[in-house]
Write a protein that holds these residues in place. Structure first.
Motif, PDB file in Angstrom:
ATOM      1  N   PRO A  25      -4.613   9.369 -20.183  1.00 26.76           N
ATOM      2  CA  PRO A  25      -5.141  10.154 -21.266  1.00 26.76           C
ATOM      3  C   PRO A  25      -4.539   9.620 -22.685  1.00 26.76           C
ATOM      4  O   PRO A  25      -5.440   9.584 -23.662  1.00 26.76           O
ATOM      5  CB  PRO A  25      -4.726  11.548 -20.797  1.00 26.76           C
ATOM      6  CG  PRO A  25      -4.519  11.434 -19.217  1.00 26.76           C
ATOM      7  CD  PRO A  25      -4.007  10.103 -19.342  1.00 26.76           C
ATOM      8  N   TYR A  29      -6.877   8.534 -25.760  1.00 23.75           N
ATOM      9  CA  TYR A  29      -6.842   9.373 -27.063  1.00 23.75           C
ATOM     10  C   TYR A  29      -6.415   8.289 -28.084  1.00 23.75           C
ATOM     11  O   TYR A  29      -7.074   8.236 -29.209  1.00 23.75           O
ATOM     12  CB  TYR A  29      -5.539  10.457 -26.883  1.00 23.75           C
ATOM     13  CG  TYR A  29      -5.737  11.058 -28.303  1.00 23.75           C
ATOM     14  CD1 TYR A  29      -6.413  12.091 -28.396  1.00 23.75           C
ATOM     15  CD2 TYR A  29      -4.706  10.735 -29.326  1.00 23.75           C
ATOM     16  CE1 TYR A  29      -6.484  12.910 -29.366  1.00 23.75           C
ATOM     17  CE2 TYR A  29      -4.701  11.624 -30.485  1.00 23.75           C
ATOM     18  CZ  TYR A  29      -5.599  12.667 -30.370  1.00 23.75           C
ATOM     19  OH  TYR A  29      -5.382  13.484 -31.610  1.00 23.75           O
ATOM     20  N   LYS A  67      10.905   7.402 -29.793  1.00 25.61           N
ATOM     21  CA  LYS A  67      10.169   7.946 -28.575  1.00 25.61           C
ATOM     22  C   LYS A  67       9.237   6.973 -27.975  1.00 25.61           C
ATOM     23  O   LYS A  67       8.609   6.038 -28.853  1.00 25.61           O
ATOM     24  CB  LYS A  67       9.488   9.237 -28.891  1.00 25.61           C
ATOM     25  CG  LYS A  67      10.349  10.319 -28.581  1.00 25.61           C
ATOM     26  CD  LYS A  67       9.234  11.797 -28.869  1.00 25.61           C
ATOM     27  CE  LYS A  67       8.320  12.030 -27.653  1.00 25.61           C
ATOM     28  NZ  LYS A  67       7.610  13.169 -27.940  1.00 25.61           N
ATOM     29  N   GLU A  69       6.332   7.329 -26.761  1.00 25.87           N
ATOM     30  CA  GLU A  69       4.792   7.382 -27.111  1.00 25.87           C
ATOM     31  C   GLU A  69       4.499   6.874 -28.509  1.00 25.87           C
ATOM     32  O   GLU A  69       3.579   6.521 -28.845  1.00 25.87           O
ATOM     33  CB  GLU A  69       4.722   8.785 -27.134  1.00 25.87           C
ATOM     34  CG  GLU A  69       4.187   9.158 -25.887  1.00 25.87           C
ATOM     35  CD  GLU A  69       5.415   9.546 -24.960  1.00 25.87           C
ATOM     36  OE1 GLU A  69       6.490   9.552 -25.176  1.00 25.87           O
ATOM     37  OE2 GLU A  69       5.419   9.727 -23.749  1.00 25.87           O
TER      38      GLU A  69
ATOM     39  N   MET B   1      -1.380  15.940 -21.592  1.00 20.99           N
ATOM     40  CA  MET B   1      -2.633  15.706 -21.942  1.00 20.99           C
ATOM     41  C   MET B   1      -3.597  15.309 -20.671  1.00 20.99           C
ATOM     42  O   MET B   1      -2.915  14.536 -19.898  1.00 20.99           O
ATOM     43  CB  MET B   1      -2.709  14.622 -22.793  1.00 20.99           C
ATOM     44  CG  MET B   1      -3.723  14.289 -23.571  1.00 20.99           C
ATOM     45  SD  MET B   1      -3.732  12.806 -24.503  1.00 20.99           S
ATOM     46  CE  MET B   1      -2.991  13.548 -26.006  1.00 20.99           C
ATOM     47  N   GLY B  45      -6.808  16.506 -26.337  1.00 23.68           N
ATOM     48  CA  GLY B  45      -6.478  16.519 -27.841  1.00 23.68           C
ATOM     49  C   GLY B  45      -7.634  16.194 -28.707  1.00 23.68           C
ATOM     50  O   GLY B  45      -7.643  16.485 -29.810  1.00 23.68           O
ATOM     51  N   VAL B  58       1.834  15.348 -25.842  1.00 27.37           N
ATOM     52  CA  VAL B  58       2.421  14.493 -26.811  1.00 27.37           C
ATOM     53  C   VAL B  58       2.259  14.593 -28.283  1.00 27.37           C
ATOM     54  O   VAL B  58       3.597  14.553 -28.894  1.00 27.37           O
ATOM     55  CB  VAL B  58       1.547  12.959 -26.551  1.00 27.37           C
ATOM     56  CG1 VAL B  58       2.173  11.913 -27.126  1.00 27.37           C
ATOM     57  CG2 VAL B  58       1.415  12.769 -24.994  1.00 27.37           C
ATOM     58  N   PHE B  59       1.186  15.242 -28.726  1.00 27.40           N
ATOM     59  CA  PHE B  59       1.153  15.321 -30.246  1.00 27.40           C
ATOM     60  C   PHE B  59       1.486  16.739 -30.477  1.00 27.40           C
ATOM     61  O   PHE B  59       0.649  17.694 -30.733  1.00 27.40           O
ATOM     62  CB  PHE B  59      -0.163  15.027 -30.741  1.00 27.40           C
ATOM     63  CG  PHE B  59      -0.659  13.431 -30.433  1.00 27.40           C
ATOM     64  CD1 PHE B  59       0.082  12.591 -31.031  1.00 27.40           C
ATOM     65  CD2 PHE B  59      -1.251  13.414 -29.202  1.00 27.40           C
ATOM     66  CE1 PHE B  59      -0.327  11.267 -30.895  1.00 27.40           C
ATOM     67  CE2 PHE B  59      -1.249  11.943 -28.939  1.00 27.40           C
ATOM     68  CZ  PHE B  59      -0.840  10.899 -29.681  1.00 27.40           C
ATOM     69  N   LYS B  62       0.763  18.639 -33.767  1.00 29.45           N
ATOM     70  CA  LYS B  62      -0.863  18.884 -33.880  1.00 29.45           C
ATOM     71  C   LYS B  62      -1.035  19.933 -33.241  1.00 29.45           C
ATOM     72  O   LYS B  62      -1.819  20.968 -33.748  1.00 29.45           O
ATOM     73  CB  LYS B  62      -1.670  17.538 -33.462  1.00 29.45           C
ATOM     74  CG  LYS B  62      -2.102  16.493 -34.490  1.00 29.45           C
ATOM     75  CD  LYS B  62      -2.926  15.725 -33.980  1.00 29.45           C
ATOM     76  CE  LYS B  62      -3.244  14.539 -34.849  1.00 29.45           C
ATOM     77  NZ  LYS B  62      -4.390  13.551 -34.382  1.00 29.45           N
TER      78      LYS B  62
END
Lengths: 223, 319
Positions: A25, A29, A67, A69, B1, B45, B58-59, B62
């Motif tokens: 995912p 994204y 990190k 990510e 996510m 997301g 992850v975000f 946000k």
């Protein structure tokens, strides 16, 4: 909270596979945010490039700077941008089979669009839209299964469908009686159930096929 | 996510609606090259509203911004929405309904309080901006059309008003007066006994916790039974708020024969503050009537009644 860290994925192939799966995912994204459009299939070229970039990022990540990510986002973005630039330069040189495939895809999608357009018009008659269905559709998968199964059974009853198209609503009392459903359930999800009944009654084959998995899965259960 | 695959069903200005293969609908961000019918793979997301995923995000920033915005919006909306619920009017026919109105008497919602009300509301379409007066009349007439109120039965309608404001007493009285006026001015094809009462906000809370309409709660609380149903008291039946639920098959024994001059329809039911609130021109039964309940007999309009007359003074029963 990932169960496997990037460092573990770097040294152990099994962990790497799990790590990549967990990050799919994330790849979708990231790729989608670079291209500015949604990935349409799992075979999307940009998606494959993104997965490959993730794999490379695992190898290149040393854990000292940021990190994982954050690091991987940069790697994926750069790789996809590179790919898009190359594609632009190359231009489109389609083979005969590419053209045929594109024509087939297009005709499928025209059918699909027609079905959805017709379905949309029906929903409008009932006074709601797909956007309304977001809020009223059952949130739990079991409730959705139950509602879809009920909608399907309603569609098989000619009297019910005649009533629905005439009165623009579900004959709740009769449905409750005939199908031994709880009144509360039918009320709560009446728009959703009604939509499903219309899909099956109008034989929207592509949409039916699309949600068919839910019902097919259901057939294996006790009923 | 999480990633989902969905088919684009609708593209709106700000977002698109997709249907997943398990029949779920989601709102996702609008992006380039979106086409109706196209399959897209999206992640949580991309969801426009509060993400449903509870997994690692992850975000985070946000997500926090999205959640904060959502909470803020909810707070703002609740502030805006608060004044909408100005008063509650419960109508127990049976069906038992609770109508919420705003300060300008616009109906903002109708809650069914039992299955009969579910059925009634199934057949009733509440249009936007409909005012209380119209809604009450329509609901009463619809109840008649659906067989809940007929000339064969001893019909009882309990109307209860409660204004949720500091000056709630006068507000409730005023509201009830309006309701009575509306019923008075309307011609019905059936007789009924109208029991009206005004209540306080605290009672609404209790009624809610009991799962009853405000009116039925008030009846239960004060052991009040409307005319025509008192006889039940003699039987070993608990005085329950379900009294109105019972199909009014009770024979209309001891129904008072009204003097000719008093066979009138509801008139000026405005004296509900009085100790003995007897609206003039009405046939009133006073037995078993606590001060908070006002009983009014409303007669069916005579076929000869001239509809253009407005008030239906002297309108006796159809035959």
């Amino acid at each position: 909270m990932d169960s496997i860290s990037a460092k573990e994925a770097k040294i152990d192939p099994v962990s790497r596979e799990i790590f990549i799966k967990e990050h799919i995912p994330f790849v979708i994204y990231t790729v989608s945010s670079v291209t500015g459009r949604y990935i349409s299939t799992e075979n999307d070229m940009e998606y494959s490039i993104g997965l490959e970039a993730l794999n490379n990022a695992i190898d290149a990540y040393d854990g000292s700077t940021s990190k994982f990510e954050t690091f991987a986002t940069t790697v994926i973005k750069n790789r996809v941008i590179d790919f898009l630039r190359k594609e632009n330069r190359k231009g489109y040189q389609l083979s005969e089979s590419d053209v045929m495939e594109a024509i087939m895809d297009e005709s499928d999608s025209v059918d699909m669009r027609m079905e959805i357009a017709e379905f949309t018009e029906h929903l409008k008659k009932f006074g709601f839209t797909f956007d309304d269905l977001v809020d009223v559709s059952p949130k739990h998968v079991n409730s959705r299964k139950r509602a879809i199964r009920l909608g399907m059974r309603i569609s098989e009853n000619e009297n019910f469908m005649t009533y629905i198209y005439k009165e623009l609503k579900l004959p709740v009392s009769n449905i409750v009686k005939l199908f031994k459903e709880s009144r509360r359930f039918v009320y709560l999800h009446n728009k959703y159930i009604l939509s499903i009944a219309v899909i099956f009654d109008k034989e929207y084959s592509i949409i039916k096929e699309w949600i068919g998995d839910v019902i097919r899965g259901d057939e294996y259960e006790s009923q | 996510m999480r990633a989902n695959k969905g088919k684009i069903m609708e593209i709106l200005e700000s977002h698109a609606v997709v249907m997943t293969s398990d029949g779920h609908f989601n709102r996702i961000k609008r992006k380039d090259s979106m086409r109706i019918g196209a399959d897209v793979i999206y992640t949580s997301g991309d969801l426009v509203e509060k993400p449903s995923s509870k997994k690692g995000w992850v975000f985070g920033l946000k997500a926090q911004v999205a959640v904060a915005t959502f909470v803020l919006l909810t707070l703002v909306m609740s502030q805006i929405a608060m004044p909408a619920a100005y008063a509650v009017v419960s109508l127990d026919i049976n069906p038992s309904l609770q109508i919420t109105v705003d300060e300008s008497r616009k109906v903002v919602g109708i809650d069914p309080m039992n299955t009969e009300a579910d059925e009634l509301l199934e057949a009733y379409v509440l249009n936007e901006d409909k005012d209380l007066h119209a809604v009450i009349n329509e609901l009463i007439k619809l109840s008649n059309a659906m067989g809940y109120l007929t000339n064969e039965n001893h019909n009882v309608i309990l109307a209860t008003a409660m204004v949720d404001r500091k000056n709630s007493k006068s507000g409730s009285d005023e509201l009830m007066t309006e309701i009575l006026d509306v019923i008075e001015e309307t011609e019905y094809t059936f007789d009924f006994t109208l029991v009206s009462t005004v209540r306080e906000a605290s009672e609404l809370k209790n009624a809610k916790s009991e799962g009853l309409s405000l009116g039925r709660y008030a009846m239960a609380k004060e052991n009040f039974l409307p005319p025509g149903q008192e006889k039940k008291i003699e039987e070993p039946v608990e005085i329950e708020p379900v009294a109105l639920d019972a199909e009014p098959q009770i024979e209309e024994e001891e129904k008072p024969t009204l003097p000719p001059g008093q066979e009138k329809k509801v008139e000026e039911s405005k004296n509900i503050d009085n100790e003995k609130p007897v609206p003039p021109g009405q046939a009133i039964k006073e037995q078993n009537t606590p001060s908070k309940f006002v009983i009014t007999e409303k007669k069916a309009a005579s076929p000869n009644d001239n509809k253009g007359n407005g008030k239906n003074k002297g309108g006796g029963k159809g035959n």
